[in-house]
Each structure stands twice: as structure tokens, then as C-alpha cells.
Enzyme design. Structure first.
Site, PDB file in Angstrom:
ATOM      1  N   GLY A   1       1.172  -1.150  -0.239  1.00  0.00           N
ATOM      2  CA  GLY A   1       0.617   0.017  -0.326  1.00  0.00           C
ATOM      3  C   GLY A   1       1.033   0.968   0.112  1.00  0.00           C
TER       4      GLY A   1
ATOM      5  N   GLY B   1      17.786   9.565 -12.735  1.00  0.00           N
ATOM      6  CA  GLY B   1      17.047  10.545 -11.762  1.00  0.00           C
ATOM      7  C   GLY B   1      16.508  11.799 -11.053  1.00  0.00           C
TER       8      GLY B   1
ATOM      9  N   ASP C   1      14.035  -5.774  -8.673  1.00  0.00           N
ATOM     10  CA  ASP C   1      12.151  -5.254  -8.115  1.00  0.00           C
ATOM     11  C   ASP C   1      11.969  -3.640  -8.114  1.00  0.00           C
ATOM     12  OD1 ASP C   1       9.492  -5.503  -8.025  1.00  0.00           O
ATOM     13  OD2 ASP C   1       9.604  -6.695  -6.519  1.00  0.00           O
TER      14      ASP C   1
ATOM     15  N   ASP D   1       7.831   4.677  -3.615  1.00  0.00           N
ATOM     16  CA  ASP D   1       7.287   4.563  -2.337  1.00  0.00           C
ATOM     17  C   ASP D   1       8.257   5.056  -1.039  1.00  0.00           C
ATOM     18  OD1 ASP D   1       4.835   5.261  -2.680  1.00  0.00           O
ATOM     19  OD2 ASP D   1       4.413   2.140  -2.198  1.00  0.00           O
TER      20      ASP D   1
ATOM     21  N   HIS E   1      16.344  -4.772  -4.181  1.00  0.00           N
ATOM     22  CA  HIS E   1      16.192  -5.700  -3.771  1.00  0.00           C
ATOM     23  C   HIS E   1      14.763  -6.446  -3.669  1.00  0.00           C
ATOM     24  CE1 HIS E   1      19.990  -3.586  -1.222  1.00  0.00           C
ATOM     25  NE2 HIS E   1      19.577  -5.184  -0.956  1.00  0.00           N
TER      26      HIS E   1
END
Length: 309
Positions: free
Chosen positions: A41, A226, A248, A254, A287
Site C-alpha cells: 500500500g 534521476g 524488483d 514509495d 532488493h
């Protein structure tokens, strides 16, 4: 360091993730790996990213009275985030994101809002805004709630940072609530009616377009290229990305937002905050997972040192 307080008003979703070699075409079935259920979320991700880095963060949102809701509240709290203003709905399931990740680390996402769609201005306790330095907002909760949160943030003297994502027709109407706007390159060009490539080639038009919408400060992310920083009448500045091999990209944006909130709450300038955020976003892209890919301050320092940053 005395940390400025951060409040994130937004979504909490259970991420259902499957990895596959390539995305299916319309009508096609492809083989995938094992299903992984994780905490996600946009709002929760941003709060966790800031919390893991040592921020003083409170989360406002809603989940269902189900196992996914328990998972999300626990995951956010484990990052040091105050979840006392996360409401639990008895009659609505927790929001869910269906995520496919391909061999290049790119993703497609379908979101079922669930309890996130029930978050109303009545769910915004006045106490949570007291003493806040920065408020983070996204559009995975109702527009009326986003507006109300921005109003209460301003009344409390806090800076409003808006990430108008998922980006849609209503985003333009909500943009004026922001003191700082965070958008990606495509969103900026769509919002401002500029041709593709304008962010890369004509920063002055981007700055002037935002000014016409009442936005003096903005960050436009450009992935591996960038980001562009718009800060008042000055010439827009470019911040280079951290070069990584993407594993990934789910939740990397976020992570950038959470890091931006953290540094703005600490009193950093917009360009200083963006320089910090590109490192955090790069770590996340390198990661797997969304919240699972977010670093602590120590992990980030080691990652940047390895790359000579």
C-alpha cells in the site's frame, strides 16, 4: 538529531506477488513462481520507509478485520511507526494489490481498494496532526480525505507533500493542496500538457507549468535518469540516480517518497532531500519486495559506501 514528526495519510494493502519471465499478453496464460503475500500500500510503504530510517512517523489509514489487516498493522508497527490511528473495519476486507514482476524487475499492479476506500475525514484524529512537520499524501484513499488531511496539516503548520498516484483524471484537481509535489516524468508531462521528453529537455517549461498550477516546489522522478527539482523561480536542478541492477521496482517510488518526507521533516532543502531519496529508492530497486526492500540507516550507509557515494 531532533527528528521532525511525519504523518502519512494513505493506503495499506496486502501485496500478492507472482514473478514470471514475461508479462502475459491479452488472453494469454503464463507460468509464474510461488505466490508471496507481503505488506504494501502506497501510504504504508511510505511510512515504513521513513520509519526504518529512524523517522518519527504516524500512519492514518484503514484495514479490514481479517488476517491481512493484522499482517499490515504489525508490519507497519515493526518499522517503528505509530499505528494507533489505523482504523479496523468489520464489514470491509483489507485492500489488496495483485502484482506481477517480470525477469527485468518491472511490474504491473492491479489494486482492489477494500478498506482504503472507506477512509473518511472523520477518521483523521486532530491529535495525530499536532506537532507534525510534514504530511505525506497519496491517492489510494478518497479525494475528500486527501483534501481534509491537507487542510488539517496546514492548520497545524505542517508541509504537505502529495504524491498524486495512482494518477488519473482527478489528480489535477488535487494538485493545489500540495506544498511539495512528487510525480514521475510521465505524470508531470500529462499534468502539464507537455510533449514526451519535455522533462528531460525543457526544465523551465516544467517549472513554469507547475507555477501556473500554484505549485512552487516539485520533484519529478525519472527512474534511472534521476530526478528534476523545481524550487521556486530558480532554474530547475538535476539529481543523478544511483546506478543499480534492478531486482524488483515494486515500491521503489514509495521508498523515495518516504525518504523525501524524512529529510524534509529534518529541515533539509528540497534538493538535499531528493539526493538522499535517490539512494533509498536505488536500494529498494536492488532488493526484492516492497517494504521488505527498504533499508535501515545502517544498511543504506553500507550500500552507498559500496558504490562510492
Amino acid at each position: 538529531m531532533t527528528r521532525g514528526r511525519i504523518v502519512v495519510v494513505g493506503s495499506l494493502n496486502a501485496d500478492l506477488v507472482v514473478r514470471t519471465e514475461a508479462f502475459p499478453r491479452a488472453g494469454e496464460t503464463v507460468a509464474g513462481g510461488d505466490l508471496r503475500i507481503g505488506a504494501g500500500g502506497k501510504g504504508a510503504n511510505q511510512a515504513v520507509a521513513a520509519g526504518r530510517l529512524g523517522g518519527d512517523v504516524a500512519m492514518v489509514g484503514a484495514v479490514g478485520a481479517d488476517g491481512n489487516g493484522d499482517l499490515l498493522r504489525s508490519a507497519v508497527a515493526a518499522a517503528g511507526v505509530d499505528v494507533s490511528a489505523v482504523s479496523v473495519r468489520e464489514d470491509v476486507p483489507t485492500g489488496t494489490a495483485l502484482i506481477t514482476v517480470d525477469a527485468h524487475g518491472e511490474n504491473t499492479i492491479v489494486v482492489s481498494p477494500g478498506a482504503n476506500g472507506t477512509l473518511t475525514p472523520a477518521d483523521l484524529p486532530e491529535r495525530v496532526f499536532d506537532g507534525a512537520a510534514v504530511i505525506g499524501l497519496c491517492l489510494e484513499v478518497p479525494d475528500a480525505t486527501v483534501r481534509a488531511a491537507a487542510e488539517r496539516a496546514r492548520a497545524a503548520g505542517a508541509t504537505v507533500v502529495l504524491n498524486p498516484s495512482p494518477f488519473g483524471p482527478g489528480a489535477r484537481e488535487l494538485v493545489p493542496v500540495a506544498d511539495v509535489l512528487l510525480v514521475n516524468e510521465g505524470e508531470a508531462e500529462a499534468l502539464l500538457g507537455l510533449p514526451s521528453g519535455a522533462v528531460a529537455s525543457d526544465g523551465a517549461s516544467v517549472r513554469d507549468g507547475f507555477a501556473a498550477l500554484g505549485i512552487a516546489r516539485a520533484v519529478v522522478t525519472r527512474g534511472a535518469d534521476g530526478c528534476l527539482i523545481v524550487d521556486g523561480a530558480a532554474d530547475p536542478a538535476h539529481v543523478a540516480a544511483i546506478r543499480v541492477d534492478a531486482v524488483d521496482t515494486t515500491g521503489a517510488g514509495d521508498a523515495f517518497m518516504g525518504a523525501l518526507l524524512l529529510r524534509l521533516a529534518d529541515g533539509a532543502s528540497l534538493i538535499e532531500a531528493a539526493r538522499f531519496a535517490v539512494g533509498v529508492g536505488g536500494y529498494a530497486a536492488a532488493h526484492a519486495g516492497a517494504q521488505a526492500s527498504y533499508p535501515t540507516a545502517g544498511e543504506l550507509a553500507g550500500f552507498l559506501a559500496e558504490r562510492g557515494v
